[in-house]
Design an enzyme around this catalytic site. Structure first.
Site, PDB file in Angstrom:
ATOM      1  N   ALA A  86      14.463  61.480 -21.049  1.00 33.02           N
ATOM      2  CA  ALA A  86      13.193  60.940 -20.592  1.00 33.02           C
ATOM      3  C   ALA A  86      12.113  61.964 -20.938  1.00 33.02           C
ATOM      4  O   ALA A  86      12.405  63.151 -21.110  1.00 33.02           O
ATOM      5  CB  ALA A  86      13.249  60.710 -19.095  1.00 33.02           C
ATOM      6  N   GLU A 109      22.085  58.390 -21.026  1.00 31.19           N
ATOM      7  CA  GLU A 109      22.185  57.209 -20.151  1.00 31.19           C
ATOM      8  C   GLU A 109      21.934  55.923 -20.933  1.00 31.19           C
ATOM      9  O   GLU A 109      22.618  54.916 -20.734  1.00 31.19           O
ATOM     10  CB  GLU A 109      21.189  57.347 -18.990  1.00 31.19           C
ATOM     11  CG  GLU A 109      21.596  58.473 -18.046  1.00 31.19           C
ATOM     12  CD  GLU A 109      20.527  58.805 -17.012  1.00 31.19           C
ATOM     13  OE1 GLU A 109      19.363  59.021 -17.411  1.00 31.19           O
ATOM     14  OE2 GLU A 109      20.852  58.844 -15.818  1.00 31.19           O
ATOM     15  N   GLY A 154      18.200  60.972 -20.123  1.00 27.36           N
ATOM     16  CA  GLY A 154      17.985  59.532 -20.271  1.00 27.36           C
ATOM     17  C   GLY A 154      18.516  59.012 -21.610  1.00 27.36           C
ATOM     18  O   GLY A 154      18.875  57.835 -21.717  1.00 27.36           O
ATOM     19  N   GLU A 185      19.833  67.296 -16.473  1.00 25.43           N
ATOM     20  CA  GLU A 185      18.749  67.183 -15.471  1.00 25.43           C
ATOM     21  C   GLU A 185      18.802  68.301 -14.441  1.00 25.43           C
ATOM     22  O   GLU A 185      17.775  68.736 -13.932  1.00 25.43           O
ATOM     23  CB  GLU A 185      18.817  65.826 -14.766  1.00 25.43           C
ATOM     24  CG  GLU A 185      18.451  64.636 -15.635  1.00 25.43           C
ATOM     25  CD  GLU A 185      19.617  64.037 -16.402  1.00 25.43           C
ATOM     26  OE1 GLU A 185      20.677  64.702 -16.503  1.00 25.43           O
ATOM     27  OE2 GLU A 185      19.468  62.921 -16.910  1.00 25.43           O
TER      28      GLU A 185
HETATM   29  N1  CO8 Z   1      10.625  65.240 -23.201  1.00 26.76           N
HETATM   30  C1  CO8 Z   1       9.468  65.562 -23.806  1.00 26.76           C
HETATM   31  N2  CO8 Z   1       9.425  66.254 -24.964  1.00 26.76           N
HETATM   32  C2  CO8 Z   1      10.572  66.657 -25.503  1.00 26.76           C
HETATM   33  C3  CO8 Z   1      11.812  66.379 -24.915  1.00 26.76           C
HETATM   34  C4  CO8 Z   1      11.808  65.617 -23.709  1.00 26.76           C
HETATM   35  N3  CO8 Z   1      12.921  65.247 -23.090  1.00 26.76           N
HETATM   36  N4  CO8 Z   1      12.781  66.921 -25.675  1.00 26.76           N
HETATM   37  C5  CO8 Z   1      12.175  67.508 -26.702  1.00 26.76           C
HETATM   38  N5  CO8 Z   1      10.834  67.354 -26.612  1.00 26.76           N
HETATM   39  C6  CO8 Z   1       9.818  67.854 -27.517  1.00 26.76           C
HETATM   40  C7  CO8 Z   1       9.606  69.350 -27.360  1.00 26.76           C
HETATM   41  O1  CO8 Z   1       8.745  69.613 -26.278  1.00 26.76           O
HETATM   42  C8  CO8 Z   1       9.017  69.704 -28.696  1.00 26.76           C
HETATM   43  O2  CO8 Z   1       7.664  69.323 -28.702  1.00 26.76           O
HETATM   44  P1  CO8 Z   1       6.523  70.374 -29.213  1.00 26.76           P
HETATM   45  O3  CO8 Z   1       6.851  70.574 -30.683  1.00 26.76           O
HETATM   46  O4  CO8 Z   1       5.254  69.643 -28.973  1.00 26.76           O
HETATM   47  O5  CO8 Z   1       6.726  71.612 -28.414  1.00 26.76           O
HETATM   48  C9  CO8 Z   1       9.741  68.769 -29.657  1.00 26.76           C
HETATM   49  O6  CO8 Z   1      10.261  67.714 -28.869  1.00 26.76           O
HETATM   50  C10 CO8 Z   1      10.886  69.438 -30.377  1.00 26.76           C
HETATM   51  O7  CO8 Z   1      11.715  70.016 -29.384  1.00 26.76           O
HETATM   52  P2  CO8 Z   1      12.259  71.523 -29.490  1.00 26.76           P
HETATM   53  O8  CO8 Z   1      11.272  72.404 -30.171  1.00 26.76           O
HETATM   54  O9  CO8 Z   1      12.687  71.935 -28.119  1.00 26.76           O
HETATM   55  O10 CO8 Z   1      13.525  71.285 -30.460  1.00 26.76           O
HETATM   56  P3  CO8 Z   1      14.866  72.158 -30.531  1.00 26.76           P
HETATM   57  O11 CO8 Z   1      15.579  71.644 -31.736  1.00 26.76           O
HETATM   58  O12 CO8 Z   1      14.573  73.604 -30.426  1.00 26.76           O
HETATM   59  O13 CO8 Z   1      15.682  71.764 -29.206  1.00 26.76           O
HETATM   60  C11 CO8 Z   1      16.591  70.231 -27.559  1.00 26.76           C
HETATM   61  C12 CO8 Z   1      16.183  70.457 -29.050  1.00 26.76           C
HETATM   62  C13 CO8 Z   1      17.807  71.089 -27.219  1.00 26.76           C
HETATM   63  C14 CO8 Z   1      16.980  68.757 -27.435  1.00 26.76           C
HETATM   64  C15 CO8 Z   1      15.421  70.593 -26.620  1.00 26.76           C
HETATM   65  O14 CO8 Z   1      14.247  69.919 -27.105  1.00 26.76           O
HETATM   66  C16 CO8 Z   1      15.627  70.173 -25.200  1.00 26.76           C
HETATM   67  O15 CO8 Z   1      16.339  70.843 -24.469  1.00 26.76           O
HETATM   68  N6  CO8 Z   1      14.988  69.064 -24.775  1.00 26.76           N
HETATM   69  C17 CO8 Z   1      15.061  68.590 -23.394  1.00 26.76           C
HETATM   70  C18 CO8 Z   1      16.403  67.929 -23.120  1.00 26.76           C
HETATM   71  C19 CO8 Z   1      16.457  67.488 -21.687  1.00 26.76           C
HETATM   72  O16 CO8 Z   1      16.420  68.275 -20.765  1.00 26.76           O
HETATM   73  N7  CO8 Z   1      16.589  66.159 -21.500  1.00 26.76           N
HETATM   74  C20 CO8 Z   1      16.674  65.561 -20.170  1.00 26.76           C
HETATM   75  C21 CO8 Z   1      15.326  65.169 -19.729  1.00 26.76           C
HETATM   76  S1  CO8 Z   1      15.329  64.658 -18.053  1.00 26.76           S
HETATM   77  C22 CO8 Z   1      15.884  63.067 -18.111  1.00 26.76           C
HETATM   78  O17 CO8 Z   1      16.178  62.500 -19.135  1.00 26.76           O
HETATM   79  C23 CO8 Z   1      15.993  62.441 -16.781  1.00 26.76           C
HETATM   80  C24 CO8 Z   1      16.422  61.015 -16.874  1.00 26.76           C
HETATM   81  C25 CO8 Z   1      16.098  60.388 -15.584  1.00 26.76           C
HETATM   82  C26 CO8 Z   1      15.917  58.923 -15.726  1.00 26.76           C
HETATM   83  C27 CO8 Z   1      14.902  58.553 -16.726  1.00 26.76           C
HETATM   84  C28 CO8 Z   1      13.522  58.801 -16.276  1.00 26.76           C
HETATM   85  C29 CO8 Z   1      12.461  58.256 -17.207  1.00 26.76           C
END
Ligand code: CO8
Length: 307
Positions: free
Chosen positions: A113, A160, A157, A180
């Site tokens: 998400a 999921e 998400g 999460e």
């Molecule tokens: N949300 C918003 N932006 C994101 C997300 C995300 N989940 N994941 C990546 N991005 C963005 C980054 O902020 C970055 O943007 P910017 O260039 O503007 O800084 C861009 O995507 C590229 O990301 P990275 O530079 O971090 O790329 P890497 O290759 O270094 O890393 C990862 C990739 C490992 C996937 C890393 O981006 C990461 O850890 N992302 C977050 C993963 C995460 O924690 N996901 C769970 C989110 S919480 C959730 O899903 C709750 C669900 C609940 C129900 C649903 C509710 C709506």
């Protein structure tokens, strides 16, 4: 489906009008050798209606939705989910679509998400607006089979969403997880329930409490994924082949098969078997059952009427 959208899906020369007040139209302009791209335009002229997804018909009877928010690794924002639900409803009501394929890019199915959207949310806002409730439209209103083809990140998400599909295919190196806990929260779109059913309590508890990722290879071994492919190209081809196989069967039987399998997730065994038998009996009332069994007896190919 978008309440005011008009649909025209190309399948040969067939077009269908969906129930709507007409702000949108589909254009059809792909050479037949390429996947057909379905683009919806606003009636005020101009820009495609979908910003965060792409909608195509790569094979007969197969509708494909590709999450397309590459700069954010397909993070699932509310506008993206709104578009996804709209495209799913459009395919659900299209008579030319039998199976839906949901995918992302090679790098990311969806990295969760949208954290930046969620960061400032308050309890009362989330509660009063039923935040993310519409995500479950996918599982409650979609009667056609949904195949998820997952490559790269499928986190939070994204994991999921993949688990909501009827068939989950992935690459061996796909990166699944429910991270999460690292953000001070918990899975909110069914992860604690579907992952637990898919891999068992012991593994799901470990994964959700630690936030540790698991690979596509593990997902297949643990039963969360039906198949893990060696490469992205093999994943996409394998997913399309399965979609085509399903699209070649009676729509009546396919919908019934999906319904009875899904009931196994909600009912106890005795009730589930009873439900299955009732639906099995009901299919003797379909023309396709007569066509299928007649074709077998006469050693010819069944020509389904979908009746
Ligand atoms: N949300 C918003 N932006 C994101 C997300 C995300 N989940 N994941 C990546 N991005 C963005 C980054 O902020 C970055 O943007 P910017 O260039 O503007 O800084 C861009 O995507 C590229 O990301 P990275 O530079 O971090 O790329 P890497 O290759 O270094 O890393 C990862 C990739 C490992 C996937 C890393 O981006 C990461 O850890 N992302 C977050 C993963 C995460 O924690 N996901 C769970 C989110 S919480 C959730 O899903 C709750 C669900 C609940 C129900 C649903 C509710 C709506």
């Amino acid at each position: 489906m978008h309440p005011t959208a008009r649909l025209a899906v190309r399948s040969g020369l067939r077009f269908q009008s969906a129930a709507t007040a007409g702000i949108a139209r589909l254009s059809r302009f792909q050479p037949s050798t390429l996947p057909r791209v379905v683009v919806r335009y606003s009636s005020t002229g101009g820009s495609p209606q979908y910003e965060f997804i792409q909608v195509t018909e790569p094979r007969p009877g197969v509708g494909q939705i590709t999450l397309n928010r590459p700069k954010a690794l397909n993070a699932l924002s509310t506008p993206l989910i709104t578009e996804l639900n709209s495209a799913l409803s459009t395919f659900q009501s299209s008579p030319t679509t039998s199976v839906i394929l949901l995918t992302g890019s090679e790098k990311a199915f969806a990295a969760g998400a949208d954290i930046k959207e969620m960061a400032p949310l308050t309890f009362s806002h989330a509660y009063l607006t039923s935040f993310i409730e519409s995500w479950s439209n996918l599982t409650t209103s979609l009667k056609k089979p949904l195949i998820a083809a997952v490559s790269g990140h499928a986190l939070g998400g994204g994991c999921e969403l993949a688990l909501m599909a009827d068939i989950l295919y992935c690459t061996k190196t796909a990166n699944f997880g429910q991270p999460e806990i690292k953000l001070g929260t918990i899975p909110g779109a069914g992860g604690s329930q579907r992952l637990t059913r898919a891999v068992g309590k012991a593994k799901a508890m470990e994964l959700i409490l630690t936030g540790k990722s698991f690979s596509g290879e593990e997902a297949e071994r643990w039963g969360a994924a039906a198949r893990a492919f060696g490469t992205y190209e093999e994943l996409m081809e394998g997913s399309l082949k399965t979609a085509e196989v399903i699209a070649g069967y009676s729509k009546v039987a396919v919908q019934a098969a999906k319904e009875v399998v899904n009931k196994s997730q909600d009912l106890g065994l005795r009730d589930g078997v009873e439900f299955e038998r009732r639906v099995f009996h009901a299919l003797f009332g379909s023309e396709d059952q007569k066509i299928g069994m007649g074709a077998f007896a006469e050693k010819r190919k069944a020509e389904w009427k979908h009746q």
